[in-house]
Design an enzyme around this catalytic site. Structure first.
Site, PDB file in Angstrom:
ATOM      1  N   GLU A  61     -39.034  14.927 -55.903  1.00  0.00           N
ATOM      2  CA  GLU A  61     -37.212  15.153 -56.967  1.00  0.00           C
ATOM      3  C   GLU A  61     -36.849  13.932 -57.018  1.00  0.00           C
ATOM      4  OE1 GLU A  61     -34.966  18.855 -55.591  1.00  0.00           O
ATOM      5  OE2 GLU A  61     -35.956  18.460 -53.655  1.00  0.00           O
ATOM      6  N   TYR A  93      -8.918   3.976 -62.146  1.00  0.00           N
ATOM      7  CA  TYR A  93     -10.243   5.409 -61.658  1.00  0.00           C
ATOM      8  C   TYR A  93     -11.982   5.251 -61.723  1.00  0.00           C
ATOM      9  CZ  TYR A  93      -8.355   6.252 -66.800  1.00  0.00           C
ATOM     10  OH  TYR A  93      -7.744   6.018 -67.438  1.00  0.00           O
ATOM     11  N   LEU A 111     -27.631  17.125 -50.489  1.00  0.00           N
ATOM     12  CA  LEU A 111     -26.519  16.709 -51.411  1.00  0.00           C
ATOM     13  C   LEU A 111     -26.061  16.660 -50.263  1.00  0.00           C
ATOM     14  CD1 LEU A 111     -26.721  18.821 -54.236  1.00  0.00           C
ATOM     15  CD2 LEU A 111     -27.627  16.797 -54.119  1.00  0.00           C
ATOM     16  N   GLU A 112     -25.050  17.292 -48.997  1.00  0.00           N
ATOM     17  CA  GLU A 112     -24.234  17.115 -48.113  1.00  0.00           C
ATOM     18  C   GLU A 112     -24.080  16.280 -48.177  1.00  0.00           C
ATOM     19  OE1 GLU A 112     -26.346  21.148 -47.624  1.00  0.00           O
ATOM     20  OE2 GLU A 112     -26.689  19.698 -48.159  1.00  0.00           O
ATOM     21  N   LYS A 138     -26.782  19.945 -58.242  1.00  0.00           N
ATOM     22  CA  LYS A 138     -27.578  19.079 -58.947  1.00  0.00           C
ATOM     23  C   LYS A 138     -28.248  20.141 -60.660  1.00  0.00           C
ATOM     24  CE  LYS A 138     -31.544  17.844 -56.625  1.00  0.00           C
ATOM     25  NZ  LYS A 138     -32.083  17.990 -55.467  1.00  0.00           N
TER      26      LYS A 138
END
Length: 158
Positions: A61, A93, A111-112, A138
Protein backbone atom coordinates in the site's frame (compact mmCIF):
# COMPACT_ATOMS: atom_id res chain seq x y z
CA UNK A 1 -52.00 45.71 -12.51
CA UNK A 2 -54.33 47.82 -10.37
CA UNK A 3 -53.67 48.16 -6.62
CA UNK A 4 -55.92 49.65 -4.03
CA UNK A 5 -54.39 51.65 -1.18
CA UNK A 6 -53.24 49.07 1.39
CA UNK A 7 -51.29 49.21 4.61
CA UNK A 8 -48.64 46.53 5.08
CA UNK A 9 -47.51 45.81 8.61
CA UNK A 10 -44.26 44.11 9.49
CA UNK A 11 -42.51 43.76 12.80
CA UNK A 12 -40.62 47.01 12.20
CA UNK A 13 -42.47 49.00 9.54
CA UNK A 14 -45.85 50.37 8.50
CA UNK A 15 -46.02 51.60 4.91
CA UNK A 16 -48.95 52.83 2.83
CA UNK A 17 -49.01 51.56 -0.71
CA UNK A 18 -50.74 53.85 -3.21
CA UNK A 19 -51.70 52.70 -6.71
CA UNK A 20 -48.71 53.00 -9.03
CA UNK A 21 -46.16 52.77 -6.20
CA UNK A 22 -45.11 49.15 -6.66
CA UNK A 23 -41.44 49.99 -5.97
CA UNK A 24 -42.25 50.70 -2.33
CA UNK A 25 -43.83 47.28 -1.96
CA UNK A 26 -40.75 45.53 -3.42
CA UNK A 27 -38.36 47.50 -1.23
CA UNK A 28 -40.42 46.71 1.84
CA UNK A 29 -40.60 43.02 0.96
CA UNK A 30 -36.84 42.68 0.63
CA UNK A 31 -36.12 44.78 3.71
CA UNK A 32 -38.57 42.92 5.91
CA UNK A 33 -37.37 39.55 4.52
CA UNK A 34 -33.75 40.49 5.35
CA UNK A 35 -34.70 41.49 8.89
CA UNK A 36 -36.60 38.35 9.77
CA UNK A 37 -34.63 35.63 7.95
CA UNK A 38 -31.76 33.92 9.78
CA UNK A 39 -30.01 30.70 8.87
CA UNK A 40 -29.83 28.08 11.62
CA UNK A 41 -26.81 26.17 10.33
CA UNK A 42 -24.52 26.80 7.38
CA UNK A 43 -22.27 24.22 5.74
CA UNK A 44 -19.81 24.13 2.89
CA UNK A 45 -19.55 20.73 1.17
CA UNK A 46 -16.72 19.23 -0.83
CA UNK A 47 -18.01 15.83 -1.93
CA UNK A 48 -16.44 13.10 -4.00
CA UNK A 49 -12.88 14.39 -4.00
CA UNK A 50 -10.72 11.80 -5.78
CA UNK A 51 -7.14 11.59 -4.55
CA UNK A 52 -4.31 9.13 -4.99
CA UNK A 53 -2.24 8.48 -1.86
CA UNK A 54 -0.04 5.99 -0.03
CA UNK A 55 -1.79 5.03 3.21
CA UNK A 56 -1.97 1.58 4.75
CA UNK A 57 -0.31 -0.98 7.02
CA UNK A 58 0.78 -3.34 4.22
CA UNK A 59 4.09 -2.59 2.46
CA UNK A 60 2.44 -2.76 -0.99
CA UNK A 61 0.00 0.00 0.00
CA UNK A 62 2.94 2.30 0.69
CA UNK A 63 4.64 1.42 -2.62
CA UNK A 64 1.71 1.16 -5.03
CA UNK A 65 -0.81 3.46 -3.36
CA UNK A 66 -4.55 3.56 -3.86
CA UNK A 67 -7.37 5.82 -4.92
CA UNK A 68 -9.33 7.52 -2.15
CA UNK A 69 -12.65 9.35 -2.07
CA UNK A 70 -13.04 12.12 0.47
CA UNK A 71 -16.14 14.05 1.54
CA UNK A 72 -16.10 17.15 3.72
CA UNK A 73 -18.80 19.14 5.46
CA UNK A 74 -17.54 22.36 7.04
CA UNK A 75 -19.77 24.21 9.48
CA UNK A 76 -19.25 27.95 9.26
CA UNK A 77 -21.17 31.20 9.19
CA UNK A 78 -21.21 32.52 5.64
CA UNK A 79 -24.13 34.93 6.14
CA UNK A 80 -21.94 37.93 5.21
CA UNK A 81 -20.95 36.30 1.91
CA UNK A 82 -24.57 35.30 1.24
CA UNK A 83 -25.76 38.89 1.74
CA UNK A 84 -22.91 40.66 -0.05
CA UNK A 85 -21.74 38.16 -2.68
CA UNK A 86 -18.11 38.45 -1.61
CA UNK A 87 -15.50 35.78 -0.94
CA UNK A 88 -14.23 37.51 2.20
CA UNK A 89 -17.30 36.40 4.14
CA UNK A 90 -16.86 32.67 3.57
CA UNK A 91 -14.33 29.84 3.34
CA UNK A 92 -12.54 29.46 0.01
CA UNK A 93 -13.08 25.81 -0.92
CA UNK A 94 -10.17 25.88 -3.37
CA UNK A 95 -7.89 26.67 -0.42
CA UNK A 96 -9.57 23.90 1.59
CA UNK A 97 -8.86 21.43 -1.21
CA UNK A 98 -5.22 22.54 -1.35
CA UNK A 99 -4.82 21.87 2.41
CA UNK A 100 -6.54 18.46 2.11
CA UNK A 101 -4.34 17.46 -0.82
CA UNK A 102 -1.18 18.41 1.10
CA UNK A 103 -2.28 16.30 4.09
CA UNK A 104 -3.22 13.36 1.87
CA UNK A 105 0.32 13.43 0.40
CA UNK A 106 1.77 12.55 3.82
CA UNK A 107 1.76 8.72 4.11
CA UNK A 108 0.07 7.24 7.19
CA UNK A 109 -0.65 3.74 8.38
CA UNK A 110 -4.26 4.38 9.39
CA UNK A 111 -7.11 6.27 7.75
CA UNK A 112 -8.22 7.30 11.23
CA UNK A 113 -4.95 9.21 11.61
CA UNK A 114 -5.32 10.82 8.17
CA UNK A 115 -8.79 12.26 8.86
CA UNK A 116 -7.73 13.54 12.28
CA UNK A 117 -4.75 15.28 10.70
CA UNK A 118 -6.91 16.80 7.94
CA UNK A 119 -9.52 18.04 10.42
CA UNK A 120 -6.82 19.54 12.65
CA UNK A 121 -5.29 21.36 9.68
CA UNK A 122 -8.65 22.74 8.52
CA UNK A 123 -9.64 23.93 12.00
CA UNK A 124 -6.21 25.55 12.37
CA UNK A 125 -5.97 27.16 8.91
CA UNK A 126 -9.59 28.33 8.65
CA UNK A 127 -10.73 30.08 11.86
CA UNK A 128 -14.27 30.55 10.50
CA UNK A 129 -14.76 26.76 10.42
CA UNK A 130 -16.29 25.50 13.67
CA UNK A 131 -16.84 21.85 12.76
CA UNK A 132 -15.43 19.40 10.24
CA UNK A 133 -17.28 16.26 9.22
CA UNK A 134 -15.09 14.04 7.08
CA UNK A 135 -15.37 10.66 5.39
CA UNK A 136 -12.43 8.97 3.73
CA UNK A 137 -12.84 5.79 1.68
CA UNK A 138 -10.09 3.63 0.19
CA UNK A 139 -11.09 2.09 -3.15
CA UNK A 140 -10.44 -1.66 -3.70
CA UNK A 141 -8.57 -2.33 -0.45
CA UNK A 142 -6.08 -5.25 -0.43
CA UNK A 143 -7.79 -7.41 2.18
CA UNK A 144 -8.46 -10.69 0.40
CA UNK A 145 -12.15 -9.96 -0.18
CA UNK A 146 -14.22 -8.52 -2.98
CA UNK A 147 -14.81 -5.09 -1.49
CA UNK A 148 -15.49 -1.86 -3.34
CA UNK A 149 -14.25 0.42 -0.54
CA UNK A 150 -13.52 0.70 3.16
CA UNK A 151 -13.50 3.92 5.08
CA UNK A 152 -13.79 6.02 8.19
CA UNK A 153 -15.98 8.94 9.20
CA UNK A 154 -15.78 11.41 12.07
CA UNK A 155 -16.90 14.86 13.12
CA UNK A 156 -14.37 17.17 14.77
CA UNK A 157 -15.29 20.40 16.58
CA UNK A 158 -13.42 23.32 18.09
Amino acid sequence: LQLNPVSIYTKFWTVSIIPGKIMHLCALYFLSDKLRMKAQDMYIHLNGLKLYAYHGVLPQENRIGAEYTLNLRLKTDFSHAAENDCLEGTVNYAEVFKAVKEEMNIPSLLLEHVIRRIASRLLNDFPAVNEVRITLDKQNPPMGADCKEVGVEATFCR
